[in-house]
Scaffold this active site. Structure first.
Site, mmCIF file in Angstrom:
data_model
loop_
_atom_site.group_PDB
_atom_site.id
_atom_site.type_symbol
_atom_site.label_atom_id
_atom_site.label_comp_id
_atom_site.label_asym_id
_atom_site.label_seq_id
_atom_site.Cartn_x
_atom_site.Cartn_y
_atom_site.Cartn_z
ATOM 1 N N LEU A 262 0.839 -1.195 0.000
ATOM 2 C CA LEU A 262 0.000 0.000 0.000
ATOM 3 C C LEU A 262 0.876 1.248 0.000
ATOM 4 O O LEU A 262 0.641 2.183 -0.760
ATOM 5 C CB LEU A 262 -0.928 -0.004 1.212
ATOM 6 C CG LEU A 262 -1.744 1.262 1.482
ATOM 7 C CD1 LEU A 262 -2.647 1.588 0.295
ATOM 8 C CD2 LEU A 262 -2.574 1.107 2.753
ATOM 9 N N HIS B 136 6.214 1.282 15.113
ATOM 10 C CA HIS B 136 5.354 0.199 15.589
ATOM 11 C C HIS B 136 4.206 -0.109 14.633
ATOM 12 O O HIS B 136 3.176 -0.659 15.061
ATOM 13 C CB HIS B 136 4.819 0.476 16.988
ATOM 14 C CG HIS B 136 4.455 -0.760 17.769
ATOM 15 N ND1 HIS B 136 5.166 -1.936 17.681
ATOM 16 C CD2 HIS B 136 3.438 -1.010 18.650
ATOM 17 C CE1 HIS B 136 4.614 -2.846 18.463
ATOM 18 N NE2 HIS B 136 3.571 -2.314 19.061
ATOM 19 N N HIS C 51 -1.253 3.377 19.173
ATOM 20 C CA HIS C 51 -0.804 2.197 18.445
ATOM 21 C C HIS C 51 -1.106 2.356 16.948
ATOM 22 O O HIS C 51 -2.244 2.687 16.586
ATOM 23 C CB HIS C 51 -1.528 0.943 18.947
ATOM 24 C CG HIS C 51 -0.684 0.009 19.735
ATOM 25 N ND1 HIS C 51 -0.458 0.163 21.087
ATOM 26 C CD2 HIS C 51 0.014 -1.091 19.375
ATOM 27 C CE1 HIS C 51 0.318 -0.807 21.522
ATOM 28 N NE2 HIS C 51 0.632 -1.584 20.493
ATOM 29 N N SER D 247 -5.159 2.542 21.860
ATOM 30 C CA SER D 247 -5.650 2.071 20.568
ATOM 31 C C SER D 247 -6.228 3.233 19.758
ATOM 32 O O SER D 247 -6.837 4.149 20.320
ATOM 33 C CB SER D 247 -6.742 1.004 20.776
ATOM 34 O OG SER D 247 -7.391 0.699 19.550
ATOM 35 N N GLU E 187 7.193 -1.008 25.184
ATOM 36 C CA GLU E 187 5.937 -0.267 25.104
ATOM 37 C C GLU E 187 5.424 0.050 26.510
ATOM 38 O O GLU E 187 4.888 -0.820 27.197
ATOM 39 C CB GLU E 187 4.897 -1.063 24.328
ATOM 40 C CG GLU E 187 5.352 -1.477 22.932
ATOM 41 C CD GLU E 187 4.321 -2.327 22.212
ATOM 42 O OE1 GLU E 187 3.147 -1.896 22.141
ATOM 43 O OE2 GLU E 187 4.678 -3.424 21.724
ATOM 44 N N TYR F 61 6.154 -5.244 26.652
ATOM 45 C CA TYR F 61 5.423 -4.175 27.332
ATOM 46 C C TYR F 61 5.990 -3.892 28.722
ATOM 47 O O TYR F 61 6.691 -4.716 29.314
ATOM 48 C CB TYR F 61 3.945 -4.545 27.465
ATOM 49 C CG TYR F 61 3.176 -4.464 26.167
ATOM 50 C CD1 TYR F 61 2.292 -3.430 25.918
ATOM 51 C CD2 TYR F 61 3.342 -5.430 25.178
ATOM 52 C CE1 TYR F 61 1.581 -3.347 24.723
ATOM 53 C CE2 TYR F 61 2.645 -5.363 23.977
ATOM 54 C CZ TYR F 61 1.766 -4.315 23.762
ATOM 55 O OH TYR F 61 1.082 -4.241 22.583
ATOM 56 N N ASP G 55 4.375 3.661 -5.879
ATOM 57 C CA ASP G 55 3.805 2.737 -4.888
ATOM 58 C C ASP G 55 3.922 3.248 -3.459
ATOM 59 O O ASP G 55 3.496 2.574 -2.520
ATOM 60 C CB ASP G 55 4.401 1.334 -5.023
ATOM 61 C CG ASP G 55 5.889 1.278 -4.717
ATOM 62 O OD1 ASP G 55 6.463 2.279 -4.260
ATOM 63 O OD2 ASP G 55 6.491 0.203 -4.939
ATOM 64 N N SER H 79 2.448 6.112 -2.818
ATOM 65 C CA SER H 79 1.244 6.942 -2.763
ATOM 66 C C SER H 79 0.093 6.170 -2.117
ATOM 67 O O SER H 79 -0.100 4.982 -2.398
ATOM 68 C CB SER H 79 0.833 7.364 -4.176
ATOM 69 O OG SER H 79 1.876 8.055 -4.837
ATOM 70 N N THR I 273 -2.597 4.418 -4.481
ATOM 71 C CA THR I 273 -2.323 3.222 -5.281
ATOM 72 C C THR I 273 -2.300 1.973 -4.407
ATOM 73 O O THR I 273 -2.049 2.033 -3.206
ATOM 74 C CB THR I 273 -0.971 3.342 -6.009
ATOM 75 O OG1 THR I 273 0.084 3.473 -5.049
ATOM 76 C CG2 THR I 273 -0.963 4.528 -6.958
#
EC number: 3.5.1.23
Length: 743
Positions: free
Chosen positions: A131, A191, A300, A351, A502, A541, A674, A676, A679
C-alpha cells in the site's frame, strides 16, 4: 476444578499445534546443533548505555494548544566517546546561535511478499503486496562547534531489533569512526503492524517471524544507514523549536480495567486514561526555512487490522505522508528535502480504534476485563476505528495527528494473556485476557515440549501464570534479550528517553515524573521528558505494578515481571543524575549484546517464477477501461513474478507508476508511485511459481483530466538445473485511458 472439555475444532488445533511444535523443535535442533555465536555475556539485569548531554535551554510552557519556543544552545558539554579513531570531519561554521541540523529519509521497505507481517503474530498474515513504502527518517543535531551531536532515527517498522541496531552501528563505525556510537544514536520503530518481519535474532521473534530473512534485514539496514548518511551530508546551521498540544479524537485506552487498578490519588491528577499530549520538535535553517520535524504521540499504529496483507506504515505513516506532501510540493511521495517523523511514545495500552470493542456477531459491547463475548468468546470481540473500513480509519486517525502537528527484575516470561491478543487483534486459541490461573493442559503441553519453568521464575512473575518461560530457554539461542540498552539524549531542556519496549499510559506518566524530578534534584529544573518507544531492542510491554495484577495482554507481555517499571525508572534516574552532574564519563557502558552468527532462515523456499504458456512476465491479463471519472478505481492485472525478488535487485525504486501524458512536451509525467496512498499493489500467488499482479489507482478528486497509463516493474527468478539462480528485471505498460470530470 471442573473437567476441561474441548470442541472438535479445538482438539484439531491442539493436535496441529503439537505436530507443528515437534517439527519446529526438530528443525531447530538439527539446524543449530553446530551453530556458533559471539560470546553471550550473561546478565540478569539491564545494560545501561549513556548519551552525551547536549546543551540546555528554556522550553515553551505546556498548554492545551500548540505552543512554540526556541531551544538555544549554551556551549559544549562532556561526552563519552569510543576509543575508535574518528573520521576527520569538515570544519563546521561556528559563529551562530543554534545547532547544526541534518535531516534524511531513505526507503527501508524490504520484502512485500512471502514474509510474515510483524505485530499481530497471526498465523497466515503474510505480505501479499504494498500500500505504501516504509521509510527511515534520520535527524542529526550538533553543537555549533561540532563538539557533541545526537542522532534520532524514526523507522517505519514494527520495532527495532537488537541485531538491527548492532549492524547499523557497525556500519556507521566503519564509515565515520567514533562520530556515531551506541551512546548518541537512537533507533526508534513507529510500531506499524503492517511491516515485514524476519529481522530478529532472539528465538521468540524468529519463530514469530517464521525465520530470519537476510533479504529484508539487509534492506532495512541499508535504508537506515542511508538516511543517516543523507542527514550527515545535509547538515546546516539552524534552530530548533518545541511545540506541545493535546490531540483529541485519535485514541482510547484498550485496557481500561487495568488502568483503574492504579491508585485513585494518581489517576485523579489526569483528565484522561490516555496521554493526549503531542510533543513536536520543529527544525528550521537560519533563514527560517523548514527542514523537518519530529513528533511524539501515544497511539498504536493498528488502524490496519490483522486481516490486512499489504505492507504499509499505518496511521503514523499517513501523518508523515500528509506533512511531507504538503512541504515537498511537486515531489513524489518519499522524495523532497523536508522530512517529517511521527514517532512512537507510551502507546502500550492505547488504541486508535476509537469506537471501542464490540461483539461483531451481536453488536453488544465487550469492553470487559476479559474482552470476550457471550457468544463466540474473545475472537468475536473487535475494536473498530472511526472509518468505513480499516483504510479509511487509518487516514482519519493519521489526518487528526497531522492536523495537530501542523500547528529487581525477573527473567523474561510470557503469560497466558499474551496468547490472547488484544481488542485490536485477537489470538487464535482459547485464551482470554485477565487470566491469572494456570491451565493444566497447556502447562503439561509446555512441560513436555520445552521443560518446566523453575520455581524461582514462577514465584517472581506472580500473579502471571507462565505460558512460556522464555528467560530460561536458550536453544538454539536465547528466546529473549538479557542485555537491554537504556539511553537518554538531551537537547536543551528536552530529554529524549529511549525506551526498549511499550510503556502503558500510567507507566509513561510515572516514568516521566520520576526522571524529571531526578534532573531537578541535581540542578536541571523544568526539564521536559519525552518517552520515545520501541527503541534499540524490543522487550515487549511495561505496565505499572498495579496493572500487572490484572494480567491483561499488556501485563502478560511484561516479560521481566511486576517490578519492570521500577527497574527502568531506577536505571534512567542514574542516567539523568549523570547528565545533570556532568559525570557521564564515569558510567560503565556494561557488557556488549551478542550478535548471533547462525539463525533459522525463512521456511518459505525460493522457487522460480513461471509465466503461462504463450505469455511473458508483465503481459496484461485484464486491461483497463478506456474512460474513468474521479473517485473511481482503475484496475489492471499483469502476469506477475514474486515481488521479493525486487528487495535485493533494486533496478527500479517502485513496483508501479501512474503516468499522465503532457501534450505540450509530448512526455509522460509520473504522478503516483507505490508510496502513494492512492495506489495499491496486490500480488496473487498461485501454484508452481505462477502469479498475477493487480495494480489499482483510486482516482482522487484532485486528479487532472487527461490521458493516463499504469506501468508495472518487477523481477523474475529463473534457474537451470545445477546452475545458480538468475534474477531478471522486466517492465510493462497498460493501455492508455482517459480521466474525465463527468461521463
Amino acid at each position: 476444578m471442573a473437567k476441561r472439555t474441548f470442541s472438535t475444532f479445538e482438539t484439531f488445533l491442539i493436535f496441529l499445534l503439537v505436530m507443528m511444535t515437534g517439527v519446529t523443535v526438530a528443525l531447530l535442533t538439527l539446524l543449530f546443533i553446530t551453530s556458533g555465536t559471539i560470546e553471550n555475556h550473561k546478565d540478569s539485569g539491564f545494560l545501561t548505555t549513556q548519551s552525551p548531554p547536549a546543551t540546555q535551554s528554556s522550553l515553551a510552557p505546556q498548554g492545551s494548544t500548540l505552543t512554540q519556543g526556541p531551544i538555544p544552545t549554551q556551549g559544549p558539554t562532556a561526552t563519552q566517546a569510543s576509543p575508535t579513531p574518528s573520521t576527520p570531519e569538515p570544519t563546521l561554521f561556528q559563529n551562530f546561535s543554534g545547532y547544526h541540523i541534518g535531516v534524511g529519509r531513505a526507503d527501508c521497505t524490504g520484502q512485500v511478499a512471502d514474509i510474515s507481517l510483524m505485530g499481530y503474530s497471526k498465523a497466515g498474515q503474510n505480505a501479499q503486496g504494498i500500500l505504501t513504502r516504509l521509510y527511515s527518517r534520520a535527524f542529526i543535531m550538533a553543537e555549533p562547534d561540532g563538539s557533541s551531536r545526537v542522532v534520532f532515527v524514526s523507522i517505519e517498522i514494527g520495532m527495532v531489533s537488537q541485531r538491527l541496531r548492532l549492524e547499523v552501528l557497525n556500519r556507521l563505525q566503519s564509515k565515520y569512526g567514533s562520530l556515531y556510537r551506541r551512546d548518541n544514536v537512537i533507533l526508534s520503530g513507529t510500531h506499524t503492524h503492517s511491516g515485514p518481519a524476519g529481522y530478529f535474532q532472539y528465538t521468540t521473534f524468529v519463530i514469530a517471524s517464521e525465520g530470519f530473512s537476510n533479504r529484508t534485514f539487509e534492506y532495512m539496514v541499508n535504508g537506515i544507514v542511508k538516511s543517516i548518511e543523507i542527514a550527515h551530508t545535509n547538515m546546516k546551521p539552524g534552530k530548533i523549536f518545541i511545540n506541545k498540544g493535546n490531540v483529541d479524537g485519535a485514541q482510547i485506552n484498550r485496557s481500561p480495567t487495568s488502568y483503574l487498578r492504579n491508585p485513585q490519588s494518581e489517576r485523579s491528577r489526569y483528565s484522561s486514561n490516555t496521554d493526549k499530549e503531542m510533543l513536536l520538535l520543529k527544525m528550521v535553517d537560519l533563514n527560517g526555512d523548514d527542514l523537518g520535524l519530529i513528533s511524539w504521540f501515544a497511539v498504536h499504529p493498528v488502524s490496519m487490522n490483522n486481516s490486512n496483507h499489504l505492507v504499509n506504515s499505518d496511521n503514523m505513516g499517513y501523518a508523515s505522508y500528509l506533512f511531507e506532501q504538503e512541504k515537498n510540493k511537486g515531489y513524489l511521495p518519499g522524495q523532497g528535502p523536508y522530512v517529517a517523523a511521527f514517532a512512537s511514545s507510551n502507546l502500550g495500552d492505547v488504541s486508535p480504534n476509537t469506537l471501542g470493542p464490540s461483539c461483531i456477531n451481536t453488536g453488544e459491547s465487550c469492553d470487559n476485563a476479559n474482552s470476550t463475548c457471550p457468544i463466540g468468546g474473545p475472537s468475536m470481540c473487535i475494536a473498530m476505528g472511526p472509518g468505513q473500513d480499516m483504510l479509511n480509519s487509518t487516514q482519519i486517525i493519521g489526518r487528526i495527528i497531522y492536523e495537530k502537528a501542523k500547528a529487581k527484575t525477573c527473567k523474561p516470561a510470557l503469560g497466558y494473556s499474551f496468547a490472547a491478543g488484544t481488542i485490536d487483534g485477537f489470538g487464535s486459541l482459547n485464551f482470554t485476557q485477565g487470566t491469572t490461573v494456570a491451565d493444566p493442559f497447556w502447562d503439561g503441553l509446555r512441560d513436555q515440549i520445552l521443560g518446566k519453568p523453575s520455581e524461582e521464575i514462577k514465584e517472581c512473575q506472580k500473579p502471571k501464570p507462565i505460558l512460556l518461560h522464555t528467560g530460561e530457554l536458550s536453544k538454539p539461542h536465547p528466546w529473549h534479550p538479557d542485555i537491554v540498552d537504556v539511553q537518554i539524549i538531551t537537547l536543551g531542556f528536552l530529554a529524549i528517553a529511549a525506551i526498549p519496549g511499550e510503556f502503558t499510559t500510567m507507566s509513561g506518566r510515572r516514568f516521566r515524573e520520576s526522571v524529571r524530578e531526578e534532573f531537578a534534584a541535581y540542578g536541571m529544573p523544568n526539564m521536559t521528558v519525552v518517552v520515545s518507544g520501541l527503541c534499540n531492542v524490543y522487550t515487549h510491554y511495561i505496565t505499572t505494578y498495579e496493572e500487572y495484577q490484572a494480567q491483561r495482554y499488556e501485563a502478560a507481555s511484561t516479560i521481566y515481571g511486576p517490578h519492570t517499571l521500577s527497574a527502568y525508572i531506577q536505571l534512567f534516574k542514574v542516567l539523568a543524575k549523570a547528565i545533570a552532574t556532568n559525570t557521564v564519563a564515569n558510567l560503565s557502558t556494561g557488557p556488549e549484546p551478542p550478535f548471533f552468527k547462525q539463525l533459522m532462515t525463512t521456511l518459505i523456499p525460493n522457487i522460480v517464477d513461471r509465466a503461462p504458456v504463450g505469455k511473458h512476465f508483465g503481459d496484461v491479463l485484464q486491461p483497463v477501461n478506456p474512460t474513468y471519472r474521479m473517485g473511481e478505481v482503475v484496475e489492471v492485472v499483469f502476469v506477475g513474478a514474486n515481488p521479493k525478488n525486487s528487495a535485493e535487485n533494486v533496478t527500479h525504486q517502485t513496483f508501479l507508476t501512474v503516468e499522465k501524458y503532457e501534450a505540450t512536451s509530448a512526455t509522460w509525467q509520473i504522478v503516483h508511485n507505490d508510496a502513494s496512498w492512492e495506489t495499491r499493489f496486490y500480488w496473487h500467488k498461485g501454484l508452481l511459481g505462477y502469479s498475477n499482479a493487480t495494480i489499482q489507482w483510486h482516482i482522487p478528486d484532485s486528479a487532472q483530466p487527461g490521458i493516463y497509463r499504469i506501468r508495472y516493474f518487477g523481477h523474475s527468478r529463473s534457474q537451470d538445473l545445477f546452475q545458480p539462480a538468475v534474477i531478471l528485471s522486466f517492465e510493462s505498460t497498460s493501455s492508455t485511458f482517459e480521466v474525465v470530470t463527468a461521463l
